[in-house]
Design a protein around this motif. Structure first.
Motif, mmCIF file in Angstrom:
data_model
loop_
_atom_site.group_PDB
_atom_site.id
_atom_site.type_symbol
_atom_site.label_atom_id
_atom_site.label_comp_id
_atom_site.label_asym_id
_atom_site.label_seq_id
_atom_site.Cartn_x
_atom_site.Cartn_y
_atom_site.Cartn_z
ATOM 1 N N PRO A 1 8.253 -6.177 -0.636
ATOM 2 C CA PRO A 1 9.310 -5.323 -1.164
ATOM 3 C C PRO A 1 8.923 -4.485 -2.372
ATOM 4 C CG PRO A 1 9.650 -7.586 -1.853
ATOM 5 C CD PRO A 1 8.484 -7.604 -0.918
ATOM 6 N N ASP A 2 7.808 -4.808 -3.028
ATOM 7 C CA ASP A 2 7.426 -4.111 -4.258
ATOM 8 C C ASP A 2 6.251 -3.178 -3.990
ATOM 9 O OD1 ASP A 2 9.150 -5.577 -6.298
ATOM 10 O OD2 ASP A 2 8.117 -7.237 -5.307
ATOM 11 N N PHE A 3 6.545 -1.873 -3.859
ATOM 12 C CA PHE A 3 5.514 -0.856 -3.619
ATOM 13 C C PHE A 3 4.672 -1.237 -2.407
ATOM 14 C CE2 PHE A 3 6.175 -1.209 -8.307
ATOM 15 C CZ PHE A 3 7.034 -0.130 -8.410
ATOM 16 N N GLU B 1 4.028 -0.770 -11.572
ATOM 17 C CA GLU B 1 5.081 0.247 -11.684
ATOM 18 C C GLU B 1 4.557 1.399 -12.524
ATOM 19 O OE1 GLU B 1 9.227 0.597 -14.151
ATOM 20 O OE2 GLU B 1 8.932 -1.211 -12.936
ATOM 21 N N LEU B 2 4.563 2.603 -11.947
ATOM 22 C CA LEU B 2 4.058 3.781 -12.641
ATOM 23 C C LEU B 2 5.174 4.669 -13.166
ATOM 24 C CD1 LEU B 2 1.161 4.778 -10.210
ATOM 25 C CD2 LEU B 2 1.161 3.104 -12.071
ATOM 26 N N LEU C 1 -3.695 4.549 -13.328
ATOM 27 C CA LEU C 1 -3.276 4.784 -11.943
ATOM 28 C C LEU C 1 -2.360 6.000 -11.828
ATOM 29 C CD1 LEU C 1 -2.670 1.189 -10.511
ATOM 30 C CD2 LEU C 1 -4.603 2.723 -10.096
ATOM 31 N N ARG C 2 -1.546 6.228 -12.841
ATOM 32 C CA ARG C 2 -0.692 7.415 -12.796
ATOM 33 C C ARG C 2 -1.548 8.685 -12.814
ATOM 34 N NH1 ARG C 2 3.132 7.628 -17.624
ATOM 35 N NH2 ARG C 2 4.220 5.945 -16.523
ATOM 36 N N ALA D 1 5.170 11.105 0.639
ATOM 37 C CA ALA D 1 6.061 10.933 -0.510
ATOM 38 C C ALA D 1 5.240 10.368 -1.659
ATOM 39 C CB ALA D 1 7.201 9.989 -0.155
ATOM 40 N N VAL D 2 5.569 10.765 -2.866
ATOM 41 C CA VAL D 2 4.861 10.265 -4.043
ATOM 42 C C VAL D 2 5.535 8.976 -4.494
ATOM 43 C CG1 VAL D 2 4.117 10.761 -6.396
ATOM 44 C CG2 VAL D 2 4.271 12.614 -4.714
ATOM 45 N N PRO D 3 4.855 7.841 -4.376
ATOM 46 C CA PRO D 3 5.478 6.566 -4.742
ATOM 47 C C PRO D 3 5.585 6.410 -6.256
ATOM 48 C CG PRO D 3 3.201 6.212 -4.138
ATOM 49 C CD PRO D 3 3.482 7.662 -3.885
ATOM 50 N N ARG D 4 6.520 5.571 -6.669
ATOM 51 C CA ARG D 4 6.715 5.330 -8.099
ATOM 52 C C ARG D 4 5.880 4.154 -8.602
ATOM 53 N NH1 ARG D 4 13.208 5.400 -8.246
ATOM 54 N NH2 ARG D 4 12.849 4.300 -6.271
ATOM 55 N N GLY D 5 5.040 3.622 -7.753
ATOM 56 C CA GLY D 5 4.187 2.516 -8.152
ATOM 57 C C GLY D 5 3.236 2.151 -7.027
ATOM 58 N N GLY D 6 2.512 1.058 -7.220
ATOM 59 C CA GLY D 6 1.539 0.631 -6.221
ATOM 60 C C GLY D 6 0.236 1.381 -6.358
#
Length: 476
Positions: free
Chosen positions: A244-246, A283-284, A368-369, A389-394
């Protein structure tokens, strides 16, 4: 045509005399000619000595090129009959499409694993100083070192999930954790629900167990509760593996309402949830506040696994399982048949790294960002028709190609020095051919160079056709 002369091969290959290593470039050129149909399959190649003389290189160079072609399945040799062109077994190319190991000149874009953080060396030095106090024992801690289990329990508690050290089993990485859980809770023929696309080695572990894979489609937009619920109920899934997380590879993030709904659905379907939290700390960008999926659990059916590989370093090979104390002991007994215990030194290193958790989070967020943004910019500049899509983390982008086969692209990109992970690696056979996973766990400079090479490979290579887009979407 039944054979090629040395002069014919020399005219066909286009290898600069100054390229190094020459044998690899020669092998890549021959392979490309076979794939393009310019050299037919089942044609005898010239003798190594004759080709070496024509190309004005050493016979050892040509021998090395032929050896590499044989290793990759593009050449077959029989004593007294010479060497004949061939195509490799598809089962081999799906796992290893003309790829080389690290250090042989390919940019490694198939693995989503970052380099070690700056805190690692100091933590290692401190761990070495800690070793003497453990050296009096035999070193076999089947459940894991108490000091590490305490750190992991405190980490879960701080995230909103009250945890005691007795609930933690330390493993040799997250893949090992998956295998232990499957080994204890599933058997041949049991239904195991997995996301599609998903982590390839989770699929390998389910297959190895002899269980039946039940895929449920997701996209970068996330999970459809109705589809997950229906799949669990209709398949009578014994276990569901979720990230569920990234999520790897889509980067999707599950909100709290969906976590609660899926956990409730698992309760009704009597399905155990195996929740992989390997990417949870990366998380980024700000994401909606959530609690771990196990916080919604009321009957101990959510098992969480974590790993040091993404937040810290894959070379540590330390993971863990959070479950009930009784099940942790049962799993420890099961793991003893495969792997008695995880290495003491690595466990001590990870225990020390937990003391530097905030420091590493900040470093990963910064690096990573920057890498993610560089990869996104390079793709939009050089391959603007690709969708993602640009993910907000991972650590990964899940890219939809505008045309062509991801496996064919991976083959072509390897010839230009980039090792890729095509979509079919992340799903069941015959699916996700129009997708590619691109990690942003390397430096911006490396990623920009990788995209430039991929664009060149796409432009020059022959990328085969794929089914219509509607049949490719992993949400179907």
């Amino acid at each position: 045509m039944r054979h090629l002369s040395a002069n014919q091969v020399a005219r066909l290959v286009d290898v600069s005399p100054g390229v190094r290593p020459y044998y690899r470039a020669l092998a890549d050129a021959v392979r490309t000619l076979v794939l393009d149909g310019q050299i037919p399959v089942r044609v005898r190649m010239p003798a190594e000595r004759h080709l070496a003389e024509t190309l004005q290189v050493s016979r050892t160079t040509v021998t090395s090129a032929y050896d590499l072609l044989r290793e990759r399945g593009y050449l077959e040799s029989r004593q007294g009959s010479g060497s004949w062109t061939a195509l490799p077994d598809p089962a081999v190319t799906s796992d290893n499409p003309w790829l080389t190991v690290d250090g042989e000149g390919l940019i490694q874009m198939h693995a989503a694993a970052p380099a070690a953080p700056s805190a690692l060396l100091e933590a290692m030095a401190e761990a070495v100083d800690d070793v003497p106090r453990y050296a009096m024992g035999n070193g076999y801690h089947t459940l894991g070192l108490p000091v590490l289990r305490e750190r992991i329990a405190a980490y879960h508690t701080a995230r909103g999930l009250a945890t005691r050290p007795e609930q933690i089993l330390v493993t040799t990485g997250s893949q090992h954790a998956i295998q232990i859980v499957l080994g204890v809770l599933t058997g041949p023929g049991d239904a195991v629900l997995v996301e599609s696309p998903t982590y390839p080695h989770a699929l390998d572990a389910v297959r190895l167990r002899g269980a039946r894979i039940v895929p449920v489609g997701i996209s970068h937009e996330g999970w459809q509760v109705e589809l997950v619920t229906s799949a669990m109920r209709q398949s009578a899934a014994r276990l569901a593996y979720l990230m569920p997380d990234f999520q790897n590879p889509t980067g999707a993030f599950m909100d709290d309402a969906t976590r609660a709904a899926v956990t409730a659905a698992a309760r009704r379907a009597d399905t155990v949830l195996l929740v992989d939290e390997t990417w949870s700390e990366l998380e980024l960008e700000e994401v909606p506040g959530t609690v771990p999926m196990a916080a919604h659990d009321t009957d101990s059916r959510v098992i969480s696994i974590g790993s040091a590989s993404k937040l810290w370093w894959g070379g540590l090979r330390i993971g863990w399982i959070r479950t009930t104390a009784a099940l942790a002991r049962r799993m420890a007994l099961h793991r003893a048949a495969m792997d008695i215990a995880s290495p003491v030194l690595e466990q001590l290193v990870v225990a020390r790294l937990f003391d530097r958790l905030e420091e590493t989070r900040a470093e990963r967020r910064r690096t990573l960002r920057a890498s993610r943004d560089a990869l996104v910019a390079a793709l939009r500049e050089r391959l603007p028709a690709w969708e993602f899509a640009v993910p907000r983390g991972g650590g990964t982008l899940w890219v939809r190609l505008d045309t062509g086969s991801a496996v064919s692209l991976a083959e072509a990109a390897a010839c230009h020095g980039v090792r890729l992970a095509p979509g079919p690696w992340f799903g069941l056979e015959g699916t996700l051919e129009g997708y590619l996973r691109l990690p942003y766990t390397q430096s911006p400079q490396v990623l920009r160079e990788a995209v430039a090479r991929i664009a060149t490979a796409r432009r020059r290579g022959r990328i085969g056709s794929v089914p219509q887009p509607d049949s490719l979407s992993p949400t179907v």
